[in-house]
Design a protein around this motif. Structure first.
Motif, PDB file in Angstrom:
ATOM      1  N   ARG A  74       4.043 -41.457  11.443  1.00 56.97           N
ATOM      2  CA  ARG A  74       4.098 -41.773  10.003  1.00 56.97           C
ATOM      3  C   ARG A  74       5.514 -41.606   9.455  1.00 56.97           C
ATOM      4  N   SER A  75       6.464 -41.353  10.353  1.00 57.96           N
ATOM      5  CA  SER A  75       7.845 -41.108   9.913  1.00 57.96           C
ATOM      6  C   SER A  75       8.682 -42.382  10.036  1.00 57.96           C
ATOM      7  N   ASP A  76       9.910 -42.294   9.560  1.00 55.55           N
ATOM      8  CA  ASP A  76      10.816 -43.439   9.677  1.00 55.55           C
ATOM      9  C   ASP A  76      11.453 -43.529  11.066  1.00 55.55           C
ATOM     10  N   LEU A  77      11.011 -42.700  12.010  1.00 55.14           N
ATOM     11  CA  LEU A  77      11.535 -42.813  13.381  1.00 55.14           C
ATOM     12  C   LEU A  77      11.005 -44.076  14.060  1.00 55.14           C
ATOM     13  N   GLY A  78       9.931 -44.633  13.518  1.00 55.95           N
ATOM     14  CA  GLY A  78       9.362 -45.845  14.109  1.00 55.95           C
ATOM     15  C   GLY A  78       8.545 -45.565  15.358  1.00 55.95           C
ATOM     16  N   ALA A  79       8.056 -44.316  15.517  1.00 52.53           N
ATOM     17  CA  ALA A  79       7.277 -43.978  16.710  1.00 52.53           C
ATOM     18  C   ALA A  79       5.880 -44.587  16.616  1.00 52.53           C
ATOM     19  N   ASP A  80       5.383 -45.066  17.751  1.00 53.46           N
ATOM     20  CA  ASP A  80       3.974 -45.460  17.795  1.00 53.46           C
ATOM     21  C   ASP A  80       3.275 -44.808  18.988  1.00 53.46           C
ATOM     22  N   GLY A  81       3.886 -43.715  19.465  1.00 59.68           N
ATOM     23  CA  GLY A  81       3.300 -42.941  20.552  1.00 59.68           C
ATOM     24  C   GLY A  81       4.174 -41.734  20.811  1.00 59.68           C
ATOM     25  N   LEU A 101       6.178 -26.529  24.153  1.00 56.78           N
ATOM     26  CA  LEU A 101       5.551 -27.840  24.332  1.00 56.78           C
ATOM     27  C   LEU A 101       6.542 -28.896  23.851  1.00 56.78           C
ATOM     28  N   HIS A 102       6.877 -29.840  24.731  1.00 51.66           N
ATOM     29  CA  HIS A 102       7.751 -30.945  24.340  1.00 51.66           C
ATOM     30  C   HIS A 102       6.915 -32.009  23.633  1.00 51.66           C
ATOM     31  N   VAL A 103       7.423 -32.512  22.505  1.00 53.05           N
ATOM     32  CA  VAL A 103       6.817 -33.675  21.844  1.00 53.05           C
ATOM     33  C   VAL A 103       7.933 -34.714  21.762  1.00 53.05           C
ATOM     34  N   VAL A 104       7.796 -35.759  22.573  1.00 51.74           N
ATOM     35  CA  VAL A 104       8.860 -36.764  22.704  1.00 51.74           C
ATOM     36  C   VAL A 104       8.346 -38.083  22.107  1.00 51.74           C
ATOM     37  N   PRO A 105       8.864 -38.450  20.923  1.00 50.73           N
ATOM     38  CA  PRO A 105       8.361 -39.678  20.295  1.00 50.73           C
ATOM     39  C   PRO A 105       8.719 -40.915  21.108  1.00 50.73           C
ATOM     40  N   ARG A 106       7.788 -41.872  21.128  1.00 49.33           N
ATOM     41  CA  ARG A 106       7.994 -43.114  21.871  1.00 49.33           C
ATOM     42  C   ARG A 106       7.694 -44.310  20.975  1.00 49.33           C
ATOM     43  N   ARG A 107       8.292 -45.417  21.294  1.00 52.97           N
ATOM     44  CA  ARG A 107       7.977 -46.653  20.588  1.00 52.97           C
ATOM     45  C   ARG A 107       7.843 -47.762  21.596  1.00 52.97           C
ATOM     46  N   ARG A 108       7.023 -48.748  21.234  1.00 51.52           N
ATOM     47  CA  ARG A 108       6.758 -49.864  22.134  1.00 51.52           C
ATOM     48  C   ARG A 108       8.073 -50.503  22.591  1.00 51.52           C
ATOM     49  N   THR A 129      17.126 -36.480  11.263  1.00 50.55           N
ATOM     50  CA  THR A 129      15.968 -36.665  12.144  1.00 50.55           C
ATOM     51  C   THR A 129      14.869 -35.661  11.797  1.00 50.55           C
ATOM     52  N   ALA A 130      15.243 -34.389  11.605  1.00 49.00           N
ATOM     53  CA  ALA A 130      14.244 -33.371  11.251  1.00 49.00           C
ATOM     54  C   ALA A 130      13.632 -33.688   9.885  1.00 49.00           C
ATOM     55  N   ALA A 131      14.461 -34.168   8.948  1.00 55.84           N
ATOM     56  CA  ALA A 131      13.946 -34.518   7.616  1.00 55.84           C
ATOM     57  C   ALA A 131      12.937 -35.662   7.736  1.00 55.84           C
ATOM     58  N   ALA A 132      13.205 -36.620   8.611  1.00 55.84           N
ATOM     59  CA  ALA A 132      12.283 -37.754   8.797  1.00 55.84           C
ATOM     60  C   ALA A 132      10.943 -37.258   9.351  1.00 55.84           C
ATOM     61  N   ILE A 133      10.981 -36.313  10.282  1.00 54.19           N
ATOM     62  CA  ILE A 133       9.717 -35.799  10.848  1.00 54.19           C
ATOM     63  C   ILE A 133       8.953 -35.006   9.775  1.00 54.19           C
ATOM     64  N   ARG A 134       9.687 -34.198   9.000  1.00 56.64           N
ATOM     65  CA  ARG A 134       9.005 -33.438   7.934  1.00 56.64           C
ATOM     66  C   ARG A 134       8.356 -34.385   6.926  1.00 56.64           C
ATOM     67  N   ALA A 135       9.040 -35.489   6.618  1.00 53.37           N
ATOM     68  CA  ALA A 135       8.470 -36.470   5.682  1.00 53.37           C
ATOM     69  C   ALA A 135       7.203 -37.093   6.294  1.00 53.37           C
ATOM     70  N   GLY A 136       7.217 -37.336   7.592  1.00 59.15           N
ATOM     71  CA  GLY A 136       6.024 -37.867   8.274  1.00 59.15           C
ATOM     72  C   GLY A 136       4.869 -36.871   8.203  1.00 59.15           C
ATOM     73  N   ASP A 138       4.461 -34.647   5.832  1.00 57.99           N
ATOM     74  CA  ASP A 138       3.993 -34.668   4.435  1.00 57.99           C
ATOM     75  C   ASP A 138       3.058 -35.863   4.219  1.00 57.99           C
ATOM     76  N   ARG A 139       3.411 -37.022   4.809  1.00 62.09           N
ATOM     77  CA  ARG A 139       2.536 -38.207   4.668  1.00 62.09           C
ATOM     78  C   ARG A 139       1.184 -37.936   5.319  1.00 62.09           C
ATOM     79  N   LEU A 140       1.203 -37.253   6.459  1.00 57.69           N
ATOM     80  CA  LEU A 140      -0.056 -36.918   7.144  1.00 57.69           C
ATOM     81  C   LEU A 140      -0.905 -35.999   6.264  1.00 57.69           C
ATOM     82  N   ASP A 141      -0.276 -34.995   5.649  1.00 57.81           N
ATOM     83  CA  ASP A 141      -1.005 -34.079   4.749  1.00 57.81           C
ATOM     84  C   ASP A 141      -1.647 -34.857   3.603  1.00 57.81           C
TER      85      ASP A 141
END
Ligand code: 5GP
Ligand code: ZN
Length: 149
Positions: A74-81, A101-108, A129-136, A138-141
């Motif tokens: 849900r962030s501006d990183l453009g991740a879809d996996g 635990l590693h969380v490595v964002p992926r995109r198609r 980058t951290a701000a973009a994830i925090r915003a994502g 917040d969108r999830l919340d």
């Protein structure tokens, strides 16, 4: 634990770009990310490996990793996996001996970028980058709370 870099990050004596923190857990950007947004989720209390980790805390680490992966989508990183990975023990390539635990964002279609990132492991604008994830997150919340009637 003295001499542990991740305990230093929890204590604030070692630098890190944090994405999330609560009483038990901390999530921050990997210093040598494979992809932009590569995050590590750790317990605040030192546990060297899975053998040393409380089961319930292990479940909470995964739950936070799950939420961060959803926030990344849900962030501006453009991740879809995302790849979620935990290296347990030296034989499994664990190099920092505080469970993470590693969380490595992926995109198609990111295979080339992913392969290059795996070799280069260079940071990408950590603060933004951290701000973009925090915003994502917040969108999830907001999404989970639903639209008020
Ligand atoms: P492991 O191979 O143990 O699963 O992964 C350890 C990870 O921790 C690596 O991806 C590495 O880049 C990351 N790392 C090592 N030292 C530091 C540090 O001081 N700060 C941060 N943010 N990440 C680190
Ligand atoms: Zn530690």
């Amino acid at each position: 634990m003295s001499g542990c870099i991740f305990c230093g990050i929890v204590a604030g004596t070692a630098p890190a770009t944090k994405v999330y923190e609560d009483a038990a857990l901390c999530a921050f950007l990997d210093i040598r990310p494979i992809t932009r947004g590569h995050t590590l989720v750790i317990p605040k209390e030192h546990a060297t490996n899975l053998d040393d980790l409380d089961h319930e805390l292990g479940a909470r680490i995964f739950t936070l990793g799950h939420r961060i992966a959803k926030g990344m989508r849900r962030s501006d990183l453009g991740a879809d996996g995302a790849n979620l990975l935990l290296n347990d023990g030296k034989s499994a390539f664990q190099t920092v001996h505080h469970v993470h635990l590693h969380v490595v964002p992926r995109r198609r279609g990111d295979l080339f970028t992913f392969a290059r990132g795996f070799v280069l492991r260079r940071p990408h604008e950590p603060t933004a980058t951290a701000a973009a994830i925090r915003a994502g997150l917040d969108r999830l919340d907001t999404e989970e709370k639903g639209t008020p009637a």
